[in-house]
Design a protein around this motif. Structure first.
Motif, PDB file in Angstrom:
ATOM      1  N   SER A  89      39.536  83.161  54.045  1.00 49.90           N
ATOM      2  CA  SER A  89      40.682  83.320  54.954  1.00 49.90           C
ATOM      3  C   SER A  89      41.549  82.060  55.027  1.00 49.90           C
ATOM      4  O   SER A  89      42.737  82.134  55.327  1.00 49.90           O
ATOM      5  CB  SER A  89      40.216  83.730  56.356  1.00 49.90           C
ATOM      6  OG  SER A  89      39.370  82.750  56.895  1.00 49.90           O
ATOM      7  N   HIS A  90      40.948  80.900  54.736  1.00 55.18           N
ATOM      8  CA  HIS A  90      41.726  79.656  54.840  1.00 55.18           C
ATOM      9  C   HIS A  90      42.813  79.549  53.777  1.00 55.18           C
ATOM     10  O   HIS A  90      43.605  78.618  53.806  1.00 55.18           O
ATOM     11  CB  HIS A  90      40.802  78.440  54.772  1.00 55.18           C
ATOM     12  CG  HIS A  90      40.127  78.269  53.451  1.00 55.18           C
ATOM     13  ND1 HIS A  90      38.995  78.973  53.118  1.00 55.18           N
ATOM     14  CD2 HIS A  90      40.447  77.514  52.385  1.00 55.18           C
ATOM     15  CE1 HIS A  90      38.640  78.637  51.898  1.00 55.18           C
ATOM     16  NE2 HIS A  90      39.500  77.757  51.418  1.00 55.18           N
ATOM     17  N   TYR A  91      42.849  80.507  52.853  1.00 49.67           N
ATOM     18  CA  TYR A  91      43.952  80.484  51.870  1.00 49.67           C
ATOM     19  C   TYR A  91      45.282  80.875  52.496  1.00 49.67           C
ATOM     20  O   TYR A  91      46.337  80.643  51.925  1.00 49.67           O
ATOM     21  CB  TYR A  91      43.628  81.362  50.648  1.00 49.67           C
ATOM     22  CG  TYR A  91      42.678  80.645  49.722  1.00 49.67           C
ATOM     23  CD1 TYR A  91      43.120  79.586  48.919  1.00 49.67           C
ATOM     24  CD2 TYR A  91      41.323  80.966  49.676  1.00 49.67           C
ATOM     25  CE1 TYR A  91      42.248  78.888  48.114  1.00 49.67           C
ATOM     26  CE2 TYR A  91      40.440  80.271  48.871  1.00 49.67           C
ATOM     27  CZ  TYR A  91      40.915  79.236  48.086  1.00 49.67           C
ATOM     28  OH  TYR A  91      40.054  78.529  47.284  1.00 49.67           O
ATOM     29  N   LEU A  92      45.228  81.471  53.682  1.00 48.92           N
ATOM     30  CA  LEU A  92      46.487  81.668  54.419  1.00 48.92           C
ATOM     31  C   LEU A  92      46.979  80.263  54.794  1.00 48.92           C
ATOM     32  O   LEU A  92      46.237  79.497  55.410  1.00 48.92           O
ATOM     33  CB  LEU A  92      46.254  82.490  55.694  1.00 48.92           C
ATOM     34  CG  LEU A  92      47.525  82.743  56.515  1.00 48.92           C
ATOM     35  CD1 LEU A  92      48.399  83.798  55.843  1.00 48.92           C
ATOM     36  CD2 LEU A  92      47.182  83.212  57.927  1.00 48.92           C
ATOM     37  N   PRO A  93      48.205  79.895  54.415  1.00 50.10           N
ATOM     38  CA  PRO A  93      48.685  78.529  54.683  1.00 50.10           C
ATOM     39  C   PRO A  93      48.592  78.159  56.165  1.00 50.10           C
ATOM     40  O   PRO A  93      48.829  78.996  57.046  1.00 50.10           O
ATOM     41  CB  PRO A  93      50.135  78.570  54.209  1.00 50.10           C
ATOM     42  CG  PRO A  93      50.163  79.648  53.185  1.00 50.10           C
ATOM     43  CD  PRO A  93      49.192  80.689  53.675  1.00 50.10           C
TER      44      PRO A  93
END
Ligand code: ATP
Ligand code: MG
Length: 173
Positions: A89-93
């Motif tokens: 989920s941390h790939y969402l900026p």
């Protein structure tokens, strides 16, 4: 991030309790629960399947833009907030997320949980190492996310309720 809509990310080593916590928080806060792992499969956000590792090779750039679309749609349709459940989920900026929650667990308990989930010995080892090295929290922090850890080893319902109250105060609503 816009005032009035909250985006939470839920990351952590497999088995540390992301899904359990995300679902409870979504009920307590009135936010939408979003299963990123199912979404990756359903929307084909992967370039291949690694048979040996039994996992999808995810296209992280595409994932980032698709999660942003999901978040914007939730905001436009009048929802209060959304919780993205996945160790990816941390790939969402970070500019589009309010907070990244990181579930943690004692190694003893994590081993038990992963064996119960039917993980093979090598996979259990790999995930225990990820927990030891704090991989998910580090990756989230490196991506610029504000992080908050939650230990699920002995977490009671009242601890989750306290966390929800803390989040209500911390993030802008
Ligand atoms: N707070 C908790 N107290 C007790 N048991 C818990 C808690 N959170 C999770 N568990 C247990 O740990 C196991 C793993 O939890 P869960 O499936 O939520 O983890 P996960 O991080 O979402 O795993 P995965 O990455 O495989 O999706 C489940 O059996 C769940 O019941
Ligand atoms: Mg899960």
């Amino acid at each position: 991030m816009k005032r009035g809509f909250v985006t939470l990310l839920m990351t952590g080593t497999p088995g540390t309790g992301k899904t359990t916590l995300a679902k409870k928080l979504s009920l307590l806060l009135g936010y939408t629960y979003f299963d990123v792992n199912s979404f990756i499969k359903d929307a084909h956000i992967y370039s291949s399947y690694d048979r040996k590792r039994r996992s999808y090779v995810v296209d992280t750039a595409e994932l980032a833009s698709e999660l942003l679309k999901v978040s914007e749609k939730a905001m436009k349709t009048g929802q209060k907030g959304i919780i993205f459940d996945s160790h990816l989920s941390h790939y969402l900026p970070s500019r589009h997320a309010d907070l990244c929650l990181v579930t943690t667990c004692s190694l003893k308990k994590l081993r038990q949980r992963l064996l119960r989930k039917g993980y093979a010995a090598a996979k259990v080892r790999e995930n225990l190492d990820a927990e030891i090295f704090d991989t998910c929290a580090s990756e989230a922090a490196e991506s610029g996310h504000k992080t908050l850890k939650f230990d699920t080893t002995k977490a009671k319902n009242s601890d989750v309720v306290s966390l929800a109250a803390k989040l209500k105060k911390q993030v802008r609503t």
